[in-house]
Motif scaffolding. Structure first.
Motif, PDB file in Angstrom:
ATOM      1  N   TYR A 287       0.861  -1.188   0.000  1.00 63.24           N
ATOM      2  CA  TYR A 287       0.000   0.000   0.000  1.00 63.24           C
ATOM      3  C   TYR A 287       0.892   1.230   0.000  1.00 63.24           C
ATOM      4  O   TYR A 287       2.076   1.163   0.356  1.00 63.24           O
TER       5      TYR A 287
ATOM      6  N   ALA B 116      -5.826 -11.100   1.836  1.00 62.85           N
ATOM      7  CA  ALA B 116      -5.765  -9.680   2.184  1.00 62.85           C
ATOM      8  C   ALA B 116      -7.067  -9.198   2.814  1.00 62.85           C
ATOM      9  O   ALA B 116      -7.060  -8.276   3.634  1.00 62.85           O
ATOM     10  N   ASP B 117      -8.178  -9.853   2.443  1.00 67.06           N
ATOM     11  CA  ASP B 117      -9.467  -9.429   3.008  1.00 67.06           C
ATOM     12  C   ASP B 117      -9.604  -9.780   4.491  1.00 67.06           C
ATOM     13  O   ASP B 117     -10.548  -9.350   5.152  1.00 67.06           O
ATOM     14  N   GLU B 118      -8.648 -10.549   5.037  1.00 67.43           N
ATOM     15  CA  GLU B 118      -8.670 -10.878   6.452  1.00 67.43           C
ATOM     16  C   GLU B 118      -7.909  -9.851   7.298  1.00 67.43           C
ATOM     17  O   GLU B 118      -7.952  -9.909   8.533  1.00 67.43           O
TER      18      GLU B 118
ATOM     19  N   THR C  23      -7.427  -6.651   9.230  1.00 62.83           N
ATOM     20  CA  THR C  23      -8.405  -5.779   9.874  1.00 62.83           C
ATOM     21  C   THR C  23      -8.018  -4.303   9.813  1.00 62.83           C
ATOM     22  O   THR C  23      -8.853  -3.430  10.047  1.00 62.83           O
TER      23      THR C  23
ATOM     24  N   ALA D  83      -7.018  -0.654   8.173  1.00 69.00           N
ATOM     25  CA  ALA D  83      -7.560   0.065   7.016  1.00 69.00           C
ATOM     26  C   ALA D  83      -6.728  -0.181   5.769  1.00 69.00           C
ATOM     27  O   ALA D  83      -7.261  -0.225   4.648  1.00 69.00           O
ATOM     28  N   GLN D  84      -5.422  -0.396   5.934  1.00 68.20           N
ATOM     29  CA  GLN D  84      -4.549  -0.607   4.783  1.00 68.20           C
ATOM     30  C   GLN D  84      -4.855  -1.907   4.043  1.00 68.20           C
ATOM     31  O   GLN D  84      -4.474  -2.068   2.883  1.00 68.20           O
ATOM     32  N   GLY D  85      -5.533  -2.843   4.704  1.00 65.21           N
ATOM     33  CA  GLY D  85      -5.862  -4.109   4.056  1.00 65.21           C
ATOM     34  C   GLY D  85      -6.678  -3.926   2.796  1.00 65.21           C
ATOM     35  O   GLY D  85      -6.550  -4.710   1.838  1.00 65.21           O
ATOM     36  N   LYS D  86      -7.498  -2.888   2.757  1.00 67.16           N
ATOM     37  CA  LYS D  86      -8.336  -2.636   1.584  1.00 67.16           C
ATOM     38  C   LYS D  86      -7.518  -2.204   0.379  1.00 67.16           C
ATOM     39  O   LYS D  86      -8.012  -2.217  -0.758  1.00 67.16           O
ATOM     40  N   LEU D  87      -6.264  -1.791   0.603  1.00 67.38           N
ATOM     41  CA  LEU D  87      -5.417  -1.288  -0.473  1.00 67.38           C
ATOM     42  C   LEU D  87      -4.508  -2.365  -1.061  1.00 67.38           C
ATOM     43  O   LEU D  87      -3.854  -2.130  -2.083  1.00 67.38           O
TER      44      LEU D  87
ATOM     45  N   SER E 169      -3.589  -5.219  -3.186  1.00 68.50           N
ATOM     46  CA  SER E 169      -4.163  -5.852  -4.373  1.00 68.50           C
ATOM     47  C   SER E 169      -3.089  -6.034  -5.440  1.00 68.50           C
ATOM     48  O   SER E 169      -1.994  -5.467  -5.351  1.00 68.50           O
TER      49      SER E 169
END
Length: 331
Positions: free
Chosen positions: A130, A292-294, A296, A298-302, A304
């Motif tokens: 990220y 990555a969806d596990e 928790t 906020a950076q996890g959403k980035l 990819s």
């Protein structure tokens, strides 16, 4: 998954580089930690960062993911001074995984900057995770509204062994603020916010994923200001470095009401190429994205495929990561 907390004081940059140089002097071992190529291990130590930043909890969550989804391995994550220390420990064969700013990893493999004379040849790129933005933080009553106002002030510029110092130096240099024109304080992210809160420094520069909860905590009890770079200065620094111009949007923090212009680098996952086998490197890369969806944070959403190679530059892909990216059609 195990947690290791350091009991020794972090090495200063000169001492750390001295050790790297010593490793190079020992017959060009390339940091194999006493073993030759193919001397692979399955008990991994994962270097993260300070406990108040993003690297440490992110490393903890990924350590659990790797243990849960890859057979036959154990992962111990540890707090650290972040980028420089993580790379140095991998080079010496003491740690096998680490998170680093992308610019610091590039300096390591090219033997530039803090790594001059100590080129690192055993780290491989697993993934860009990220973007990390430089935050220039002060309190509203400190009278600092622009970067130029930092002249003559006490400024935290990053922890010993982190990559933040390079960004701090570049930003200050763009405004003609050399080290003799301010008082630098070397402190980790969390400590710098405490120093700022207590009035012991005037501002803190740190590089971290956006948003970061610790800054939100400070803003809950203090009138916080994020200082923006002038656009021409941001463009100038980005054009001469591995940093990118970045905008922290107002919705990142409750106290912001307008965009903040700054610089960013990629937070990158790196692994030893001499202690992490191609097969394990492949599994780590795969798990990094598939789970990555596990995460928790906020950076996890980035995290990819779209960002996976951002900031890689001269850092070679770990052979396992290369196989994964080829299978996914990203190379």
């Amino acid at each position: 998954m195990r947690i290791a907390r350091r009991t020794l004081t972090t090495l200063g940059p000169l001492a750390a580089l001295g050790l790297l140089a010593a490793c190079n002097d020992k017959g060009g071992s390339g940091g194999k930690g006493g073993g030759g190529e193919g001397d692979f291990v399955t008990d991994l130590t994962f270097g993260t960062g300070g406990t108040s930043g993003v690297y440490y909890p992110l490393g903890g969550e990924y350590s659990a993911i790797y243990e849960d989804n890859i057979d036959g391995i154990s992962v111990t994550y540890t707090d650290s001074g972040a980028s420089v220390e993580n790379i140095g420990k991998i080079f010496q064969g003491e740690w096998q995984l680490g998170i680093s700013q992308s610019d610091t990893a590039n300096s390591a493999v090219t033997g530039a900057g803090e790594f001059e004379g100590a080129q690192v040849d055993n780290i491989g790129w697993i993934a860009g995770l990220y973007p990390e933005a430089a935050h220039i933080v002060t309190l509203a009553d400190n009278g600092i509204e622009t970067v130029a106002d930092l002249e003559g002030k006490k400024v935290a510029v990053g922890d010993v062994g982190s990559g933040t110092r390079a960004v701090s130096d570049a930003i200050l240099a763009a405004y003609g603020i050399t080290e003799d024109k301010y008082t630098p304080s070397e402190a980790d992210f969390g400590s710098s916010l405490d120093l700022l809160r207590d009035g012991n420094i005037d501002a803190s520069i740190f590089v971290v994923g956006t948003p970061t909860g610790s800054l939100g905590d400070l803003a809950a009890t203090n009138d916080v200001r994020l200082v923006s770079l002038d656009q021409d200065k941001a463009d100038e620094v980005a054009g001469e470095s591995l940093f990118d111009v970045y905008t922290i949007e107002p919705d990142a923090y409750d106290f912001l009401d307008e965009p903040v212009t700054t610089l960013s680098v990629a937070a990158a996952l790196i692994a030893s190429t001499t202690q992490v086998s191609p097969e394990l490197g492949y599994e780590i890369t795969k798990a990094t994205f598939e789970h990555a969806d596990e995460i928790t944070l906020a950076q996890g959403k980035l995290i990819s495929h779209d960002f996976a190679l951002s900031g890689q530059g001269e850092v070679p892909l770990h052979p396992g990561a290369q196989k994964y990216y080829e299978e996914e059609g990203l190379l």
